[in-house]
Design an enzyme around this catalytic site. Structure first.
Site, PDB file in Angstrom:
ATOM      1  N   THR A   1      19.879 -10.289  11.680  1.00 16.04           N
ATOM      2  CA  THR A   1      19.060 -11.475  11.443  1.00 16.04           C
ATOM      3  C   THR A   1      19.785 -12.665  12.035  1.00 16.04           C
ATOM      4  O   THR A   1      21.017 -12.641  12.157  1.00 16.04           O
ATOM      5  CB  THR A   1      18.813 -11.685   9.935  1.00 16.04           C
ATOM      6  N   GLY A   2      18.992 -13.684  12.441  1.00 19.28           N
ATOM      7  CA  GLY A   2      19.633 -14.860  13.013  1.00 19.28           C
ATOM      8  C   GLY A   2      18.888 -15.366  14.219  1.00 19.28           C
ATOM      9  O   GLY A   2      17.661 -15.302  14.263  1.00 19.28           O
TER      10      GLY A   2
ATOM     11  N   GLY B   1      17.359 -14.933  17.256  1.00 20.36           N
ATOM     12  CA  GLY B   1      16.879 -13.746  17.947  1.00 20.36           C
ATOM     13  C   GLY B   1      16.984 -13.800  19.446  1.00 20.36           C
ATOM     14  O   GLY B   1      17.117 -12.765  20.105  1.00 20.36           O
TER      15      GLY B   1
ATOM     16  N   THR C   1      13.546 -13.914   8.276  1.00 23.43           N
ATOM     17  CA  THR C   1      13.439 -12.492   8.652  1.00 23.43           C
ATOM     18  C   THR C   1      14.025 -11.620   7.547  1.00 23.43           C
ATOM     19  O   THR C   1      15.058 -11.942   6.994  1.00 23.43           O
ATOM     20  CB  THR C   1      14.255 -12.237   9.945  1.00 23.43           C
TER      21      THR C   1
ATOM     22  N   ARG D   1       6.543 -16.177  22.454  1.00 21.46           N
ATOM     23  CA  ARG D   1       7.966 -15.832  22.271  1.00 21.46           C
ATOM     24  C   ARG D   1       8.105 -14.746  21.220  1.00 21.46           C
ATOM     25  O   ARG D   1       7.515 -14.829  20.137  1.00 21.46           O
ATOM     26  CB  ARG D   1       8.754 -17.063  21.834  1.00 21.46           C
ATOM     27  N   VAL D   2       8.888 -13.716  21.535  1.00 23.26           N
ATOM     28  CA  VAL D   2       9.200 -12.652  20.579  1.00 23.26           C
ATOM     29  C   VAL D   2      10.712 -12.578  20.491  1.00 23.26           C
ATOM     30  O   VAL D   2      11.397 -12.643  21.509  1.00 23.26           O
ATOM     31  CB  VAL D   2       8.625 -11.294  21.066  1.00 23.26           C
ATOM     32  N   GLY D   3      11.231 -12.455  19.256  1.00 25.15           N
ATOM     33  CA  GLY D   3      12.682 -12.411  19.081  1.00 25.15           C
ATOM     34  C   GLY D   3      13.212 -10.995  19.039  1.00 25.15           C
ATOM     35  O   GLY D   3      12.585 -10.062  19.540  1.00 25.15           O
ATOM     36  N   ASP D   4      14.340 -10.830  18.375  1.00 22.07           N
ATOM     37  CA  ASP D   4      15.023  -9.526  18.362  1.00 22.07           C
ATOM     38  C   ASP D   4      14.385  -8.547  17.378  1.00 22.07           C
ATOM     39  O   ASP D   4      14.506  -7.343  17.529  1.00 22.07           O
ATOM     40  CB  ASP D   4      16.496  -9.717  17.973  1.00 22.07           C
TER      41      ASP D   4
END
Lengths: 141, 182
Positions: A52-53, A55, A1, A29-32
């Site tokens: 970042t990381g 999510g 990211t 799936r969607v992250g942060d």
């Protein structure tokens, strides 16, 4: 990211992210990253931040928004970033994550969660005091 | 003297920093600069966690998430689980400029992108296909399932919910570094 924050000469802020997420995620799936306040956040009256990381964890704590609010209350960027990491550590001590922070006067900082295999976080800085993009590192906490 | 303007980005993605700085130098706004910087990572893939050809999902497909936020008006454009479109941050910019929404997701976001002129193309690569087939060969490990049958720590799916919810206390597997992250 990639998470990025930019302030122009007038102090106008912008923030953004782009990612392909995590390997072998469950489809859908969607992250942060695309969540305002989690992946990144910008407010001309307080500052900007990006994260970042992991999510799935970061998303739950709105780290970018929280960092900007700490800067609104006068915390310097490094402290604001560290306080956000500390909040998450209480619930998920082994989470993988890092945050970058910039205040309205162009001050900046970063923080990350210390893991055995992740003790320093690298980020890029370019401002009018530098002649080229500069990599900087912070020790994780 | 003021240190502004400022470009700050995660990870040592130098070209992205450079691209954002050049955008500002050419008179672009801070929003243009963030878009330019992130777009350069989408093209170069940076460390593999940005853009096409990275992080195949369980079906082997690469999908993208991106977001832009403008701090003067608090305007936001974002896409999640965007399929078959390479320039995710560009689509996020279109969401910001041409809709009053904030976030578009999935196949519908792809249709929106096509209507905005973006090209529909396969985001997988030889590398992502190899990564995916290796994963299948290792019984789909690691994965993000729990409390399912068959045991997701040993077998691939498809999975069904395990009838008795095993109280293992973990509401999230802490993955740590190197396992996979955004």
């Amino acid at each position: 990211t990639i998470g990025m924050v930019v302030l122009d000469k007038m102090g106008h802020t912008a923030a953004g992210t782009s990612t392909n997420g995590i390997k072998f995620k469950i489809p859908g799936r969607v992250g942060d990253s695309p969540i305002p306040g989690s992946g990144a956040y910008a407010d001309d009256t307080a500052g900007a931040a990006a994260a970042t990381g992991d999510g799935d964890i970061l998303m739950r704590f709105l780290p970018s928004y929280q960092a900007v609010e700490y800067m609104r209350r006068g915390k310097d960027p490094t402290t604001a970033c560290q306080k956000v990491i500390a909040r998450i550590q209480k619930y998920f001590p082994n989470f993988f994550g890092a945050v970058i922070c910039a205040n309205v006067t162009g001050g900046y900082g970063a923080a990350c969660n210390k893991l055995p295999a992740f003790t320093q976080f690298s980020f890029m800085v370019y401002n009018s005091l530098k002649s080229q993009p500069t990599e900087e590192k912070v020790d994780c906490i | 003297s003021s240190p502004l303007p400022l470009v700050l980005n995660t990870w040592p993605f130098r070209n992205a920093t450079e691209a954002a700085w050049k955008t500002l130098a050419l008179g672009g706004s801070s929003l243009d600069a963030v878009e330019g910087g992130c777009a350069s990572c989408e093209v170069e893939q940076c460390d593999g966690t940005v853009g096409f050809g990275g992080s195949p999902d369980e079906s082997g497909e690469t999908t993208l998430d991106a977001m832009l936020m403008e701090g003067t008006t608090m305007n936001v454009g974002a896409v999640g689980d965007l399929r078959r479109i390479k320039n995710a941050i560009g689509v996020a910019r279109k969401v910001l400029e041409h809709t009053t929404h904030t976030l578009l997701v999935g196949e519908s976001a792809t249709k929106f992108a096509q209507s905005m002129g973006f090209v529909d193309e396969d985001l997988s690569t030889k590398d992502s296909r190899a990564l995916h087939s290796d994963w299948l060969a290792q019984n789909c490990q690691p994965n993000y399932w729990r409390n399912v049958i068959p045991d997701s720590s040993k077998y691939c799916g498809p999975y069904k919910p395990r009838s008795v919810f095993k109280q293992d206390g973990s509401i999230h597997k802490e993955t740590g570094y190197g396992y996979g992250h955004d």
